[in-house]
Write a protein that holds these residues in place. Structure first.
Motif, PDB file in Angstrom:
ATOM      1  N   PHE A 122       0.831  -1.106  -0.056  1.00 50.09           N
ATOM      2  CA  PHE A 122      -0.057   0.041   0.032  1.00 50.09           C
ATOM      3  C   PHE A 122       0.654   1.264   0.044  1.00 50.09           C
ATOM      4  O   PHE A 122       1.985   1.223   0.445  1.00 50.09           O
ATOM      5  CB  PHE A 122      -0.963   0.081   1.243  1.00 50.09           C
ATOM      6  CG  PHE A 122      -2.041  -1.068   1.074  1.00 50.09           C
ATOM      7  CD1 PHE A 122      -3.153  -0.866   0.322  1.00 50.09           C
ATOM      8  CD2 PHE A 122      -1.913  -2.105   2.005  1.00 50.09           C
ATOM      9  CE1 PHE A 122      -4.153  -1.639   0.240  1.00 50.09           C
ATOM     10  CE2 PHE A 122      -3.026  -3.091   1.809  1.00 50.09           C
ATOM     11  CZ  PHE A 122      -4.279  -2.855   1.073  1.00 50.09           C
ATOM     12  N   ALA A 123       0.387   2.155  -0.595  1.00 51.00           N
ATOM     13  CA  ALA A 123       1.169   3.442  -0.724  1.00 51.00           C
ATOM     14  C   ALA A 123       1.560   4.088   0.749  1.00 51.00           C
ATOM     15  O   ALA A 123       2.764   4.722   0.369  1.00 51.00           O
ATOM     16  CB  ALA A 123       0.280   4.485  -1.674  1.00 51.00           C
ATOM     17  N   ASP A 124       0.819   3.853   1.701  1.00 50.69           N
ATOM     18  CA  ASP A 124       1.285   4.475   3.056  1.00 50.69           C
ATOM     19  C   ASP A 124       2.227   3.479   3.615  1.00 50.69           C
ATOM     20  O   ASP A 124       2.685   4.083   4.924  1.00 50.69           O
ATOM     21  CB  ASP A 124       0.016   4.789   3.944  1.00 50.69           C
ATOM     22  CG  ASP A 124      -0.729   3.756   3.992  1.00 50.69           C
ATOM     23  OD1 ASP A 124      -0.542   2.457   3.566  1.00 50.69           O
ATOM     24  OD2 ASP A 124      -1.758   3.896   4.956  1.00 50.69           O
ATOM     25  N   VAL A 125       2.638   2.335   3.063  1.00 54.54           N
ATOM     26  CA  VAL A 125       3.464   1.361   3.969  1.00 54.54           C
ATOM     27  C   VAL A 125       4.964   2.026   4.099  1.00 54.54           C
ATOM     28  O   VAL A 125       5.442   1.907   5.131  1.00 54.54           O
ATOM     29  CB  VAL A 125       3.333   0.127   3.469  1.00 54.54           C
ATOM     30  CG1 VAL A 125       4.223  -0.768   4.129  1.00 54.54           C
ATOM     31  CG2 VAL A 125       2.147  -0.475   3.542  1.00 54.54           C
ATOM     32  N   ILE A 126       5.550   2.213   3.055  1.00 53.16           N
ATOM     33  CA  ILE A 126       7.131   2.710   3.061  1.00 53.16           C
ATOM     34  C   ILE A 126       7.162   4.035   3.946  1.00 53.16           C
ATOM     35  O   ILE A 126       8.217   4.111   4.919  1.00 53.16           O
ATOM     36  CB  ILE A 126       7.824   2.744   2.045  1.00 53.16           C
ATOM     37  CG1 ILE A 126       7.435   1.416   0.920  1.00 53.16           C
ATOM     38  CG2 ILE A 126       9.173   3.080   1.737  1.00 53.16           C
ATOM     39  CD1 ILE A 126       8.055   0.111   1.677  1.00 53.16           C
ATOM     40  N   PRO A 127       6.344   5.170   3.560  1.00 54.13           N
ATOM     41  CA  PRO A 127       6.490   6.333   4.480  1.00 54.13           C
ATOM     42  C   PRO A 127       6.270   5.920   6.148  1.00 54.13           C
ATOM     43  O   PRO A 127       6.878   6.528   6.931  1.00 54.13           O
ATOM     44  CB  PRO A 127       5.388   7.279   3.800  1.00 54.13           C
ATOM     45  CG  PRO A 127       5.350   6.827   2.474  1.00 54.13           C
ATOM     46  CD  PRO A 127       5.465   5.200   2.462  1.00 54.13           C
ATOM     47  N   CYS A 128       5.168   4.908   6.287  1.00 56.53           N
ATOM     48  CA  CYS A 128       5.286   4.655   7.760  1.00 56.53           C
ATOM     49  C   CYS A 128       6.315   4.114   8.363  1.00 56.53           C
ATOM     50  O   CYS A 128       6.750   4.322   9.363  1.00 56.53           O
ATOM     51  CB  CYS A 128       4.063   3.953   7.730  1.00 56.53           C
ATOM     52  SG  CYS A 128       3.559   3.471   9.531  1.00 56.53           S
ATOM     53  N   CYS A 129       6.821   2.917   7.528  1.00 56.43           N
ATOM     54  CA  CYS A 129       7.924   2.362   8.404  1.00 56.43           C
ATOM     55  C   CYS A 129       9.508   2.721   8.064  1.00 56.43           C
ATOM     56  O   CYS A 129      10.180   2.465   8.777  1.00 56.43           O
ATOM     57  CB  CYS A 129       7.811   0.934   7.785  1.00 56.43           C
ATOM     58  SG  CYS A 129       6.076   0.018   8.290  1.00 56.43           S
ATOM     59  N   GLU A 130       9.562   3.351   6.851  1.00 56.25           N
ATOM     60  CA  GLU A 130      10.778   3.431   6.324  1.00 56.25           C
ATOM     61  C   GLU A 130      11.849   4.460   7.288  1.00 56.25           C
ATOM     62  O   GLU A 130      11.577   5.174   7.924  1.00 56.25           O
ATOM     63  CB  GLU A 130      10.856   4.253   5.041  1.00 56.25           C
ATOM     64  CG  GLU A 130      12.417   4.368   4.470  1.00 56.25           C
ATOM     65  CD  GLU A 130      12.204   5.085   3.093  1.00 56.25           C
ATOM     66  OE1 GLU A 130      12.847   4.792   2.256  1.00 56.25           O
ATOM     67  OE2 GLU A 130      11.430   6.055   2.928  1.00 56.25           O
ATOM     68  N   SER A 131      13.138   3.931   7.292  1.00 54.71           N
ATOM     69  CA  SER A 131      13.909   4.378   8.377  1.00 54.71           C
ATOM     70  C   SER A 131      14.464   5.681   7.625  1.00 54.71           C
ATOM     71  O   SER A 131      14.728   5.801   6.409  1.00 54.71           O
ATOM     72  CB  SER A 131      15.196   3.716   8.539  1.00 54.71           C
ATOM     73  OG  SER A 131      16.465   4.175   9.153  1.00 54.71           O
ATOM     74  N   ALA A 132      14.408   6.958   8.348  1.00 52.75           N
ATOM     75  CA  ALA A 132      15.240   8.062   7.976  1.00 52.75           C
ATOM     76  C   ALA A 132      16.231   8.441   8.580  1.00 52.75           C
ATOM     77  O   ALA A 132      16.571   9.760   8.866  1.00 52.75           O
ATOM     78  CB  ALA A 132      14.018   9.091   7.931  1.00 52.75           C
ATOM     79  N   ASN A 133      16.902   7.351   9.166  1.00 54.85           N
ATOM     80  CA  ASN A 133      18.234   7.665  10.084  1.00 54.85           C
ATOM     81  C   ASN A 133      19.155   8.576   9.233  1.00 54.85           C
ATOM     82  O   ASN A 133      19.589   8.442   8.133  1.00 54.85           O
ATOM     83  CB  ASN A 133      18.713   6.465  10.550  1.00 54.85           C
ATOM     84  CG  ASN A 133      17.881   5.624  11.690  1.00 54.85           C
ATOM     85  OD1 ASN A 133      17.281   6.499  12.386  1.00 54.85           O
ATOM     86  ND2 ASN A 133      18.299   4.379  11.635  1.00 54.85           N
ATOM     87  N   GLY A 134      19.646  10.004   9.812  1.00 60.34           N
ATOM     88  CA  GLY A 134      20.373  10.602   9.184  1.00 60.34           C
ATOM     89  C   GLY A 134      19.914  11.728   8.283  1.00 60.34           C
ATOM     90  O   GLY A 134      20.609  12.533   7.920  1.00 60.34           O
TER      91      GLY A 134
END
Length: 291
Positions: A122-134
């Protein structure tokens, strides 16, 4: 609603994180035609009518994905080959022709549903879970940007993530192909391996222990699309729960009532419904900032 900080978010897989690109019965019929079963006997409608009875029969014959089959346990791939063959037989395939094509047809379907060809996130999956470390120095530095895009990240907020699914280990290949597995910081708990199926509280407790959390009732949130398996199962295990209902998006096999019936039932039972995973992120940000 509890205001305890959220330490762990557990997700269901099917119709929560991922969904078939096309209805499963359509994909089965497509592969059947590619491998020589005639369109005159195998249609999407005939496969749709056959799939659930075939799945039920295979489950009754070989429970728990064949893990206790005799004289030796079955692999999930072997279990699915039996289920696929029974589906095609019940859908109208002639046995002699089915015997000829099954090795190739079965493998093609197994490969398809272990890949991004069979499923999509689903379109909201990666934005929800994705690591944005850094990407941002402070977990909440991107507050305004996140709400404008909106892109927020659970890992960025230091929240553990995991998966609880009534599935076999082939789902790991699917999640990997879709780029989801690396985003689950504390892995996957699947019924084939755990030996329990949702709504059994033990599968949720296993997932919590895998994340290093012994007391499931403290700061653990389960997100799923099935009322009994995901929502009430999690509550009975001591977790908080959210039932996801994206507008108009669920696969053919999802356990749903009519929209009006379900709306009335959910309201009566006080079920906490969300419309996207972004609402989970919003709740985590608010609760964890206040705690």
């Amino acid at each position: 609603m509890s205001r305890t900080a959220i330490r762990l978010v557990l997700f269901d897989a099917f119709d929560t994180l991922i969904t078939p690109r096309l209805p499963i019965h359509v994909q089965y019929a497509q592969e059947a035609h590619k491998h020589g079963l005639p369109e005159s006997s195998i249609t999407p409608a005939s496969v749709r009518a056959a799939f659930k009875p075939a799945f039920r029969k295979t489950t009754e014959r070989f429970p728990q994905w064949g893990r206790h089959a005799q004289p030796k346990p079955m692999s999930p791939s072997e279990w699915w080959m039996v289920c696929i063959e029974e589906t095609m037989r019940l859908a109208g395939a002639e046995q002699g022709k089915l015997d000829q094509v099954m090795p190739r047809l079965g493998k093609a379907l197994l490969d398809r549903f272990e890949s991004a060809e069979g499923y999509r996130a689903f379109a909201d999956v990666i934005p929800c879970c994705e690591s944005a470390n850094g990407r941002y120095g402070d977990p909440y530095e991107a507050h305004e940007l996140a709400y404008k895009r909106p892109v927020t990240y659970l890992q960025q907020a230091g929240v553990k993530t995991g998966l609880v699914s009534n599935a076999d280990d082939r789902i790991l290949k699917t999640l990997g192909a879709l780029g989801i597995t690396p985003l689950l910081t504390h892995g996957t708990t699947i019924s084939q391996v755990a030996g329990y199926e949702k709504p059994d509280p033990r599968i949720f407790q296993t997932a919590c222990r895998s994340a290093g959390i012994e007391r499931c009732e403290e700061g653990v949130l389960m997100v799923g699309d099935e009322v009994e398996a995901d929502y009430h199962g999690a509550l009975r295990a001591g977790l908080e729960a959210r039932l996801i209902r994206r507008p108009g998006e669920f696969s053919d096999g999802a356990k749903r009532r009519s929209e009006d019936e379900e709306r009335e039932m959910l309201h009566r039972d006080g079920v906490c419904v969300i419309r996207s995973l972004e609402e989970v992120v919003d709740e985590v940000r608010e609760r964890n900032r206040q705690s």
